[in-house]
Design a protein around this motif. Structure first.
Motif, PDB file in Angstrom:
ATOM      1  N   ASN A 141      80.054  27.886  40.831  1.00  0.00           N
ATOM      2  CA  ASN A 141      79.268  26.654  40.962  1.00  0.00           C
ATOM      3  C   ASN A 141      78.054  26.684  40.037  1.00  0.00           C
ATOM      4  O   ASN A 141      77.067  27.338  40.311  1.00  0.00           O
ATOM      5  CB  ASN A 141      78.783  26.494  42.403  1.00  0.00           C
ATOM      6  CG  ASN A 141      79.837  25.772  43.226  1.00  0.00           C
ATOM      7  OD1 ASN A 141      80.507  24.872  42.730  1.00  0.00           O
ATOM      8  ND2 ASN A 141      79.990  26.201  44.463  1.00  0.00           N
ATOM      9  N   THR A 142      78.152  26.014  38.946  1.00  0.00           N
ATOM     10  CA  THR A 142      77.004  25.905  38.039  1.00  0.00           C
ATOM     11  C   THR A 142      76.769  24.421  37.785  1.00  0.00           C
ATOM     12  O   THR A 142      77.665  23.589  38.010  1.00  0.00           O
ATOM     13  CB  THR A 142      77.282  26.607  36.700  1.00  0.00           C
ATOM     14  OG1 THR A 142      78.418  25.981  36.120  1.00  0.00           O
ATOM     15  CG2 THR A 142      77.529  28.086  36.875  1.00  0.00           C
ATOM     16  N   LYS A 143      75.583  24.114  37.279  1.00  0.00           N
ATOM     17  CA  LYS A 143      75.228  22.711  37.069  1.00  0.00           C
ATOM     18  C   LYS A 143      76.104  22.059  36.001  1.00  0.00           C
ATOM     19  O   LYS A 143      76.414  20.880  36.063  1.00  0.00           O
ATOM     20  CB  LYS A 143      73.751  22.599  36.685  1.00  0.00           C
ATOM     21  CG  LYS A 143      72.803  22.800  37.842  1.00  0.00           C
ATOM     22  CD  LYS A 143      71.364  22.652  37.396  1.00  0.00           C
ATOM     23  CE  LYS A 143      70.433  22.955  38.564  1.00  0.00           C
ATOM     24  NZ  LYS A 143      69.017  23.000  38.146  1.00  0.00           N
ATOM     25  N   ILE A 144      76.431  22.856  35.002  1.00  0.00           N
ATOM     26  CA  ILE A 144      77.167  22.228  33.889  1.00  0.00           C
ATOM     27  C   ILE A 144      78.675  22.192  34.139  1.00  0.00           C
ATOM     28  O   ILE A 144      79.432  21.697  33.316  1.00  0.00           O
ATOM     29  CB  ILE A 144      76.890  22.955  32.558  1.00  0.00           C
ATOM     30  CG1 ILE A 144      77.353  24.410  32.623  1.00  0.00           C
ATOM     31  CG2 ILE A 144      75.435  22.858  32.156  1.00  0.00           C
ATOM     32  CD1 ILE A 144      77.539  25.018  31.252  1.00  0.00           C
ATOM     33  N   ARG A 145      79.105  22.737  35.271  1.00  0.00           N
ATOM     34  CA  ARG A 145      80.545  22.850  35.493  1.00  0.00           C
ATOM     35  C   ARG A 145      81.264  21.506  35.432  1.00  0.00           C
ATOM     36  O   ARG A 145      82.267  21.357  34.756  1.00  0.00           O
ATOM     37  CB  ARG A 145      80.812  23.520  36.843  1.00  0.00           C
ATOM     38  CG  ARG A 145      82.256  23.926  37.006  1.00  0.00           C
ATOM     39  CD  ARG A 145      82.495  24.542  38.341  1.00  0.00           C
ATOM     40  NE  ARG A 145      82.416  23.537  39.402  1.00  0.00           N
ATOM     41  CZ  ARG A 145      82.789  23.773  40.661  1.00  0.00           C
ATOM     42  NH1 ARG A 145      83.228  24.955  40.998  1.00  0.00           N
ATOM     43  NH2 ARG A 145      82.709  22.823  41.561  1.00  0.00           N
ATOM     44  N   THR A 146      80.731  20.519  36.135  1.00  0.00           N
ATOM     45  CA  THR A 146      81.399  19.219  36.198  1.00  0.00           C
ATOM     46  C   THR A 146      81.475  18.587  34.812  1.00  0.00           C
ATOM     47  O   THR A 146      82.529  18.073  34.407  1.00  0.00           O
ATOM     48  CB  THR A 146      80.641  18.271  37.141  1.00  0.00           C
ATOM     49  OG1 THR A 146      80.346  18.993  38.336  1.00  0.00           O
ATOM     50  CG2 THR A 146      81.458  17.050  37.472  1.00  0.00           C
TER      51      THR A 146
END
Lengths: 453, 304
Positions: free
Chosen positions: B108-113
């Motif tokens: 789960n990272t911010k840039i994942r999506t």
């Protein structure tokens, strides 16, 4: 029997009133011209013509004029110009089923024998010889004989009206490099190889570049060294691709591409090579007149250093590739008279002259246009009359050396030659191995196609 | 309410009958859109249909001639070999790339999506666009890739006209376009892996690789197998990239079976022979589909 009701009568009366009103409004809108229009019926009003040709310069330019044909005749024209391969496949399928989907189609050169020989096109002699259908000013005799001959069957019946005879020739995009080296345009294949050895990589420019349509560029080498594709086309279609002449000439062509071209040139398509030539990345090339003239356009980097010559010759003569394309009427068309009207209009002196003047159409098939100073001026490149090279090339066509290209099985030959030369250039096989394989595969292909050889 | 004289039918029987009637329009559509063309293809394969010779249509004098000819055709055999190479390379590369990127995007990272959406772009591009793009990127004189490698002192020659590299160059372009499918499948499977075994492994001192190899991979392996089989089927349909980038060449190095059928049918007009090869390809794809079905059912059982 159904009794007319009062309501129906009222509705009919109302419809008449509305129709009359509409005519009045339309007439008012047309103003003073209205009385001339009313009562005048154009000959092909209500007819829809489906017309298709592969995407070359002339058919693309013609699109801008098609509306005028509609205004003249009343016919609606659905016009499209897909890519060559897509067009050929679509037309082949349509013609073979004798469908009525198209009214005017291009007769592609390599399919001419197959499409005409199988009766898939309409004979045009009845139209050409009928003064009610073809006025004298159409002047069919004005078309170059070399352009018309592929449009005829064995009995000499005409099936198509040519719009282009594309002639294979040579071009140097950086002729200045040749001149600086004290060289002119090579006249023979031997001279070509020697010239390329001198000019290759001079000024950072590769010596040679030609698209990978070897089925068109290789036969002049083959015939120049005394060989041929078939033993005796069109009657004896035994392929002769494993002869010493075929192997020697294939080796020479592959050597030229391998030693003096850009990396990867052996597989480059027409579009790729055209862009690289225009950008001045390569110098000497085999081109058609239409393709070569595109490098003379002002935006081409090489426009000022362009120079043309005839295709080189071998010890046995000069046999440049020539390809005629023409308009024909599919046998299944339901609008043949309108289709003939379209063909006459599209190849008329008046329209072609306008296309030359207004759109710089560079490749034509009428002698009168070749002879016109205005046209000669247009196709004069850096002081060189390229029109004369075209005429000389078409004249060479009278030797009959292009007969190899129109048998119904030529598509198989074309693919085998493309692959065979590709194998030699890429070093997969020697010329002998590759041409022997091409010969064996071609015989198998012919047998599969039902030919008895 | 039951009317007098009416024969009472069990509710389930009536439901089944209504369901069958409800399915009839769909079955008719299926038959006309799928079974009909397949039957026509099969019948054509039994004839020597050649568009240049109309008499060859519906000529069943030698119904197996095309099939016999196929097995004596070295170019057909070559096309099968090329097809096998292309399919195996496509499956391996796409699975590796897809799984690798999925592992990177899984935490789960911010840039994942954003990254996940970006990775899907190649998959939604028309194959013709992908072909033209990679053709340009593999053309030495105009390619930034070639310039970059030349600049760092590692120049390399044209890939598409070199018989040793042409097929792999096409596989590379295909992988770039299609790996997002494997990525999506892997990502979905990774998100289904329970946290318990992973926590236990970590407490036992397992490294990241050991957690992946001994815990995550066994969980996602069935999904990867199914994804691999879908990629395999898709690779049999390879055509646009080959059409644009190599035209089957140099020589016949990239002429896969699908492309060979195209040549026979659309260039040579040998519809009978082309249909026979297409029938064989269809049987091969059907067997692969059957395999997928079997594996999927087994997985369903295992997960139930």
């Amino acid at each position: 029997m159904k009794k007319p009701s009062i309501t129906n009568g009222v509705n009919r009366g109302r419809r008449r009133l509305v129709a009359a009103g509409s005519v009045a409004v339309a007439s008012a809108a047309l103003g003073l011209r209205a009385p001339a229009v009313i009562g005048q019926t154009k000959r092909f009003s209500g007819v829809t013509l489906n017309v298709s040709c592969w995407s070359a310069k002339y058919p693309r330019l013609l699109e801008a004029y098609v509306g005028e044909f509609g205004e003249l005749t009343g016919a609606k024209v659905n016009y499209d110009t897909p890519g060559l391969q897509v067009y050929n496949q679509r037309a082949d399928l349509e013609l073979s089923t004798k469908g009525a989907g198209y009214d005017v189609l291009n007769i592609t050169f390599i399919f001419s024998n197959r499409w005409i020989g199988n009766g898939w096109f309409t004979p045009l002699d009845p139209y050409l010889n009928d003064r009610n259908k073809t006025q004298a000013d159409f002047d069919f005799a004005d078309f170059l004989p070399g352009a018309v001959s592929p449009m005829k069957d064995r009995k000499g019946v005409v099936y198509g009206v040519p719009w282009v005879t594309d002639s294979g020739m040579s071009v140097a995009t950086r002729y200045d490099i040749l001149q600086a080296s004290g060289l002119g345009m090579p006249d023979t294949f031997e001279e070509l190889e020697k010239t390329l050895a001198v000019i290759h990589k001079k000024d950072g420019v590769a010596g040679f570049l030609t698209d990978n349509h070897w089925g068109f560029w290789y036969p002049p080498f083959l015939q120049g060294y005394g060989g041929d594709v078939f033993r005796g086309a069109p009657d004896d279609l035994m392929p002769t691709l494993d002869t010493p002449e075929a192997i020697h000439s294939a080796d020479l062509l592959a050597r030229i591409v391998r030693n003096y071209s850009l990396p990867g040139a052996g597989g480059m398509s027409y579009g790729q090579t055209q862009e690289l030539l225009r950008a001045g990345k390569a110098n000497y090339a085999f081109v058609t007149h239409v393709g070569g003239m595109s490098h003379a356009e002002p935006e081409a980097k090489v426009a000022k250093t362009l120079h043309f010559s005839l295709y080189p010759r071998g010890p046995k003569g000069r046999f440049p590739g020539i390809a005629s394309h023409g308009w024909g009427i599919p046998a299944g068309s339901k609008n043949k008279d309108a289709a003939w009207e379209f063909i006459k209009w599209a190849t008329s002196k008046t329209l072609i002259t306008r296309m030359v003047r207004e759109k710089h159409l560079g490749s034509v098939t009428r002698r009168s246009i070749y002879d016109a100073p205005e046209y000669r001026k247009l196709i004069n490149v850096n002081g060189q009359d390229t029109g004369q090279i075209v005429l000389d090339t078409i004249k060479l066509g009278e030797q009959g050396h292009m007969k190899y290209r129109t048998p119904p099985v030529y598509p198989q030959v074309n693919v085998q030659l493309n692959q065979a030369i590709g194998r030699i250039i890429s070093g997969q096989m020697s010329a002998k191995e590759s041409m022997t394989q091409a010969q064996t595969s071609l015989i198998a292909d012919f047998r599969r196609a039902g030919m008895k050889i | 309410m039951v009317y007098p004289g009416a024969v009472a039918q069990p509710w389930t029987e009536r439901r089944d009958r209504e369901l069958v009637w409800g399915l009839v329009p769909a079955l008719i559509m299926l038959a006309s859109l799928t079974a009909g063309p397949i039957a026509y293809l099969w019948l054509t394969s039994l004839t020597p249909l050649n568009l240049a010779q109309p008499a060859t249509q519906w000529n069943f004098d030698q119904p197996l001639a095309n099939y016999a000819s196929m097995f004596g055709d070295p170019r057909f055999a070559n096309s099968v070999v090329v097809q096998v190479k292309l399919s195996i390379a496509s499956v391996v590369l796409q699975l590796l790339c897809g799984l690798g990127v999925a592992l990177l995007l899984h935490p789960n990272t911010k840039i994942r999506t954003v990254a996940r959406s970006g990775m899907l772009v190649p998959m939604v591009l028309p194959p013709i666009v992908v072909g033209i793009t990679w053709l340009a990127l593999f053309t030495v004189d105009i390619s930034p890739i070639h310039r970059l490698f030349a600049w760092i002192g590692l120049p390399f020659g044209p890939l598409l006209t070199n018989p040793s590299t042409a097929l792999w160059a096409v596989v590379f372009a295909g992988t770039w376009q299609h790996f997002p499918f494997a990525m999506l499948m892997s990502l979905a499977a990774l998100q289904m892996v329970p946290e318990g075994p992973i926590e236990a492994a970590r407490i036992d001192g397992a490294s990241r690789f050991q957690v992946f190899w001994h815990v995550r991979l066994p969980f996602i392996a069935p999904t990867l197998v199914v994804a691999g089989l879908f990629i395999l089927i898709d690779s049999v349909k390879a055509f646009p990239l080959l059409y644009i980038m190599t035209d089957g060449g140099p020589g016949e190095v990239t002429e896969v079976t699908n492309y060979y059928v195209y040549r026979q049918v659309f260039t040579f007009s040998l519809w009978g022979y082309g249909s026979a090869i297409a029938v064989l390809m269809m049987i091969a794809v059907f067997l692969l589909s059957y395999l997928i079905d079997r594996i999927t059912r087994r997985n369903d059982g295992a997960w139930a």
